[in-house]
Write an enzyme that holds these catalytic residues in place. Structure first.
Site, PDB file in Angstrom:
ATOM      1  N   ASN A 192      -1.412   2.377   5.486  1.00 62.68           N
ATOM      2  CA  ASN A 192      -0.563   1.290   5.008  1.00 62.68           C
ATOM      3  C   ASN A 192      -0.168   0.478   6.228  1.00 62.68           C
ATOM      4  O   ASN A 192       0.360   1.039   7.190  1.00 62.68           O
ATOM      5  CB  ASN A 192       0.685   1.905   4.326  1.00 62.68           C
ATOM      6  N   GLY A 193      -0.431  -0.832   6.212  1.00 68.91           N
ATOM      7  CA  GLY A 193      -0.076  -1.664   7.367  1.00 68.91           C
ATOM      8  C   GLY A 193      -1.262  -2.518   7.785  1.00 68.91           C
ATOM      9  O   GLY A 193      -2.204  -2.706   7.010  1.00 68.91           O
ATOM     10  N   CYS A 231       0.846  -1.184   0.000  1.00 64.96           N
ATOM     11  CA  CYS A 231       0.000   0.000   0.000  1.00 64.96           C
ATOM     12  C   CYS A 231       0.884   1.237   0.000  1.00 64.96           C
ATOM     13  O   CYS A 231       1.924   1.283   0.644  1.00 64.96           O
ATOM     14  CB  CYS A 231      -0.951   0.095   1.196  1.00 64.96           C
ATOM     15  N   ARG A 247       3.762  -0.480  -4.906  1.00 65.56           N
ATOM     16  CA  ARG A 247       3.454  -0.971  -3.561  1.00 65.56           C
ATOM     17  C   ARG A 247       2.116  -1.706  -3.507  1.00 65.56           C
ATOM     18  O   ARG A 247       1.738  -2.245  -2.470  1.00 65.56           O
ATOM     19  CB  ARG A 247       3.416   0.197  -2.572  1.00 65.56           C
ATOM     20  N   LYS A 286      12.520 -15.064 -11.262  1.00 65.41           N
ATOM     21  CA  LYS A 286      12.096 -14.059 -12.253  1.00 65.41           C
ATOM     22  C   LYS A 286      11.002 -14.622 -13.137  1.00 65.41           C
ATOM     23  O   LYS A 286       9.995 -13.983 -13.385  1.00 65.41           O
ATOM     24  CB  LYS A 286      13.268 -13.623 -13.152  1.00 65.41           C
ATOM     25  N   LYS A 323       5.938  -4.545  -4.603  1.00 62.93           N
ATOM     26  CA  LYS A 323       7.400  -4.492  -4.559  1.00 62.93           C
ATOM     27  C   LYS A 323       7.936  -4.454  -3.133  1.00 62.93           C
ATOM     28  O   LYS A 323       8.927  -5.090  -2.819  1.00 62.93           O
ATOM     29  CB  LYS A 323       7.901  -3.283  -5.346  1.00 62.93           C
ATOM     30  N   HIS A 334      18.136 -36.857  -7.632  1.00 60.04           N
ATOM     31  CA  HIS A 334      17.528 -37.163  -6.338  1.00 60.04           C
ATOM     32  C   HIS A 334      16.055 -36.784  -6.304  1.00 60.04           C
ATOM     33  O   HIS A 334      15.485 -36.610  -5.225  1.00 60.04           O
ATOM     34  CB  HIS A 334      18.322 -36.464  -5.226  1.00 60.04           C
ATOM     35  N   GLU A 339       7.596 -15.272 -11.220  1.00 65.18           N
ATOM     36  CA  GLU A 339       6.848 -14.118 -10.715  1.00 65.18           C
ATOM     37  C   GLU A 339       6.225 -13.275 -11.827  1.00 65.18           C
ATOM     38  O   GLU A 339       5.204 -12.641 -11.606  1.00 65.18           O
ATOM     39  CB  GLU A 339       7.680 -13.251  -9.763  1.00 65.18           C
ATOM     40  N   GLU A 385      17.605 -17.399  -8.930  1.00 63.78           N
ATOM     41  CA  GLU A 385      17.106 -16.073  -9.281  1.00 63.78           C
ATOM     42  C   GLU A 385      16.379 -16.098 -10.640  1.00 63.78           C
ATOM     43  O   GLU A 385      15.331 -15.469 -10.807  1.00 63.78           O
ATOM     44  CB  GLU A 385      18.279 -15.073  -9.281  1.00 63.78           C
ATOM     45  N   TRP A 419      -2.740  -2.730  -1.659  1.00 61.10           N
ATOM     46  CA  TRP A 419      -2.446  -4.153  -1.782  1.00 61.10           C
ATOM     47  C   TRP A 419      -3.290  -4.794  -0.685  1.00 61.10           C
ATOM     48  O   TRP A 419      -3.040  -4.601   0.497  1.00 61.10           O
ATOM     49  CB  TRP A 419      -0.954  -4.424  -1.556  1.00 61.10           C
TER      50      TRP A 419
HETATM   51  C1  AGP Z   1      11.991 -10.276  -6.689  1.00 56.10           C
HETATM   52  O1  AGP Z   1      11.935  -9.915  -8.007  1.00 56.10           O
HETATM   53  C2  AGP Z   1      11.103  -9.564  -5.769  1.00 56.10           C
HETATM   54  N1  AGP Z   1      10.843  -8.234  -6.044  1.00 56.10           N
HETATM   55  C3  AGP Z   1      11.271  -9.924  -4.300  1.00 56.10           C
HETATM   56  O2  AGP Z   1      11.672 -11.231  -4.165  1.00 56.10           O
HETATM   57  C4  AGP Z   1      12.184  -9.004  -3.455  1.00 56.10           C
HETATM   58  O3  AGP Z   1      13.518  -9.212  -3.783  1.00 56.10           O
HETATM   59  C5  AGP Z   1      11.920  -9.299  -1.970  1.00 56.10           C
HETATM   60  O4  AGP Z   1      10.585  -9.028  -1.685  1.00 56.10           O
HETATM   61  C6  AGP Z   1      12.822  -8.519  -1.057  1.00 56.10           C
HETATM   62  O5  AGP Z   1      12.609  -7.148  -1.163  1.00 56.10           O
HETATM   63  P1  AGP Z   1      13.627  -6.121  -0.554  1.00 56.10           P
HETATM   64  O6  AGP Z   1      14.932  -6.321  -1.244  1.00 56.10           O
HETATM   65  O7  AGP Z   1      13.036  -4.767  -0.808  1.00 56.10           O
HETATM   66  O8  AGP Z   1      13.743  -6.426   0.914  1.00 56.10           O
END
Ligand code: AGP
Length: 614
Positions: free
Chosen positions: A106-107, A2, A27, A491, A609, A510, A494, A487, A77
């Site tokens: 927000n929260g 948010c 956000r 990517k 994000k 395994h 997501e 990673e 969000w």
């Molecule tokens: C990955 O593409 C994401 N955006 C997510 O995994 C992100 O790295 C994670 O939420 C951590 O965020 P931060 O680095 O702001 O703590």
């Protein structure tokens, strides 16, 4: 999650609120809304879905709506209550027996159920399923009883448990906004004849670069001509102004189709800026300004989430190889509850792009329990984590708008290599010349990543075609290529919603090899050194079972070309740079697969994000 924004001053109120929300959409984008105040009452506009929907609704509003001088906005969000217009912020209270108030939040208000029952008992009707609405009613009751908006907020806050950044306005004081925070971030932007509020500085870069950070336990009252910061007990607080060096262009597309693509292309510059002034011509890593004694560090613990965790895994390899210090890398959401063991000689490295990830902040708190020293590796100047840590190593990627971390990943990896080099030198773990050689190789990161982008751009589309009929995919790597594989899989999943897992290639036998068929592409990150051969044989075993393989390999690697359907080529580079160059084609692969599926790569579903709730 948010984003909140507030403005008081001139008639560009609605424009500023909408621009602020646009820059905070990372956000959350389940719904968006505005509230503007006039002596007659508070008017709101709210819409489900992305901000564009709200912008469409505003076209139907009359001129009065646009001539107000104060307002608050919100991009959501969803936590409590599904995305709907009724659950969209701002939430209003009052009206019948007193002035209307509006609140954005927000929260999470943890005791909202109990407060809701209490308010209902006093005859208050609720219009949403949100936790936030209780704040609006608590405020409205107090304002109706004659309290000022600020007094009412302070009183209401005493009833709230949980995390919040909250901003409120009242029809009784139409040119005032009050706000406060506990755990969730809140900044005040300073202007001339106008002042601003937001969850993050990015919201306001088009209007100001001068900010005040609001701390837990403080309340701020802003008008067009004043900003008053005080404790909840009413003591005035003096806070130094913080000037950010990010420009407004950093949050604009600049001709690119999406922020993710723009940010992939910004990686060479981001790396250059992160290494500048810290990695000297002779390869010496200089972290002396951190004022952190590295010579007595006996153990390192890295706490992080998501992409930052993957950067931590690469940091572990670099630190253990160069500095010979044991490193534990832990997902922050686990570490915070693990009752962790350590002492003052433990360096806790918290990696967080946003600097406001709740779990990472809580993990730092857990490390404080045993007296660990905390180094924050973050991309966000003045963020919450910078205020919790003993020292801060800033990555200089600039604002990252796309939800998928790209440029911030490579800069985090660079920062961890700087730490590894500085730690190794401080502890005398390796001959200085050997470390300098690694440092000089690291200086090539911007140009090698630039080359990697050029090479991958040509082939990523072809590789993405392999995923047309895919039902899942596996990313394989060993050594430094393993965190890169993790990673790459993150990517892809997501932004394209295709189930994808990263695996150490040697683990295939395994279990995961059972997944192999023509609809589960294997992405093999071959890397450099002895493990390249080992990975190749693991991949051969999948090819023998019908796998379609995409390999990430040096452009001149004939063996890789022979086993793969498509090679995503990486430039020849020193071994220390292999994770940097290998990350790039995986970002572009994920981008192309998601685009081919017609998806919004910058705002993947269900994600935000900054993850500011647990
Ligand atoms: C990955 O593409 C994401 N955006 C997510 O995994 C992100 O790295 C994670 O939420 C951590 O965020 P931060 O680095 O702001 O703590």
């Amino acid at each position: 999650m948010c984003g909140i924004v507030g403005y008081v001053g001139g008639e560009r109120c609605v424009e500023v609120l909408m621009e602020g929300l646009k820059n905070l959409e990372y956000r959350g984008y389940d719904s968006a809304g505005l509230a503007v105040a006039s002596p007659g009452g508070i008017e709101t506009a709210r819409e489900v879905g992305p901000l564009n929907n709200l912008a469409g609704t505003l076209k139907g509003r009359d001129r009065d709506f646009f001539s107000v001088r104060a307002g608050v906005g919100h991009t959501r969000w969803a936590t409590h209550g599904r995305p709907s217009e009724a659950n969209a912020h701002p939430h209003k209270g009052g009206g019948a027996g007193g002035p209307e108030v509006a609140v954005v939040h927000n929260g999470i208000i943890e005791n909202h159920g109990e407060l809701r029952r209490e308010l209902r008992g006093r005859g208050i009707e609720f219009n949403s399923e949100t936790d936030t609405e209780v704040i609006a009613h608590l405020l409205a009751e107090r304002v109706a009883s004659g309290e000022s908006l600020k007094e009412a907020l302070v009183g209401a806050l005493k009833r709230l448990q949980g995390s919040f950044a909250v901003a409120a306005m009242s029809a009784a004081e139409p040119e005032t906004i009050v706000a406060a925070r506990n755990q969730s971030p809140l900044v005040v932007g300073l202007g001339e004849g106008e002042n601003f509020l937001a969850s993050a500085v990015q919201a306001l870069l088009g209007y100001t670069r001068r900010f005040l950070f609001v701390e837990n336990g403080e309340v701020v009252e802003i008008t067009g001509s004043s900003v008053g910061l005080s404790t909840l007990e009413g003591e005035p607080v003096q806070r130094e102004t913080f000037e950010v060096d990010w420009g407004a262009e950093a949050v604009e597309l600049g001709g690119y189709e999406d922020f993710m693509l723009k940010e992939i292309h910004e990686q060479p510059a981001a790396l250059g800026a992160t290494l500048a002034g810290r990695l000297m011509d002779d390869g010496c890593a200089d972290l002396s300004d951190l004022d952190l004694n590295l010579s007595d560090v006996r153990r390192v613990v890295v706490v992080a989430c998501g992409t930052a965790y993957h950067a931590g895994l690469l940091g572990k390899q670099a630190i253990e190889r160069l500095a010979r210090v044991p490193v534990e890398v832990t997902v922050a959401s686990e570490y915070r509850y693990a009752d962790p063991v350590g002492d003052e000689d433990t360096l806790v490295v918290a990696i967080s792009q946003s600097g406001e990830t709740t779990d990472t902040l809580a993990a730092v708190g857990a490390a404080r329990g045993f007296g660990g020293r905390v180094l924050a590796v973050t991309n966000t100047q003045g963020s919450l984590i910078t205020r919790e840590a003993d020292a801060v190593l800033l990555t200089k990627a600039g604002p990252e708008v796309g939800v998928a971390a790209t440029k911030t990943f490579v800069t985090q990896v660079a920062a961890m290599h700087l730490l590894a080099l500085a730690l190794a030198e401080a502890r005398g773990a390796r001959p200085v010349e050997e470390l300098r050689e690694v440092g000089r190789a690291l200086r090539l990161a911007p140009e090698k990543v630039e080359e990697a982008i050029g090479l991958a751009e040509e082939r990523a589309g072809e590789a993405a075609e392999v995923f047309e009929e895919a039902r899942c995919s596996l990313f394989l790597g060993r050594g430094a290529a393993f965190p890169v594989a993790l990673e790459g899989a993150l990517k892809l999943k997501e932004i394209s919603y295709l189930p994808s897992e990263g695996y150490p290639a040697g683990e295939m036998k395994h279990g995961p090899i059972a997944l192999v068929d023509g609809r589960c592409p294997m992405v093999a990150v071959l890397g450099e050194g002895v493990l390249r051969e080992k990975t190749l044989s693991n991949v051969e075993e999948t090819v023998a079972r019908g796998a379609r393989v995409i390999s990430v390999a040096r452009e001149d690697d004939a063996v890789a070309a022979a086993i793969a359907e498509v090679v995503l080529p990486v430039p020849k580079a020193p071994e220390v740079l292999s994770p940097f160059v290998a990350a790039v084609p995986l970002q572009l692969l994920a981008y192309r697969v998601a685009k081919a599926r017609g998806l919004n790569v910058d705002k993947p579903r269900n994600l935000a994000k900054s993850v500011t709730v647990e």
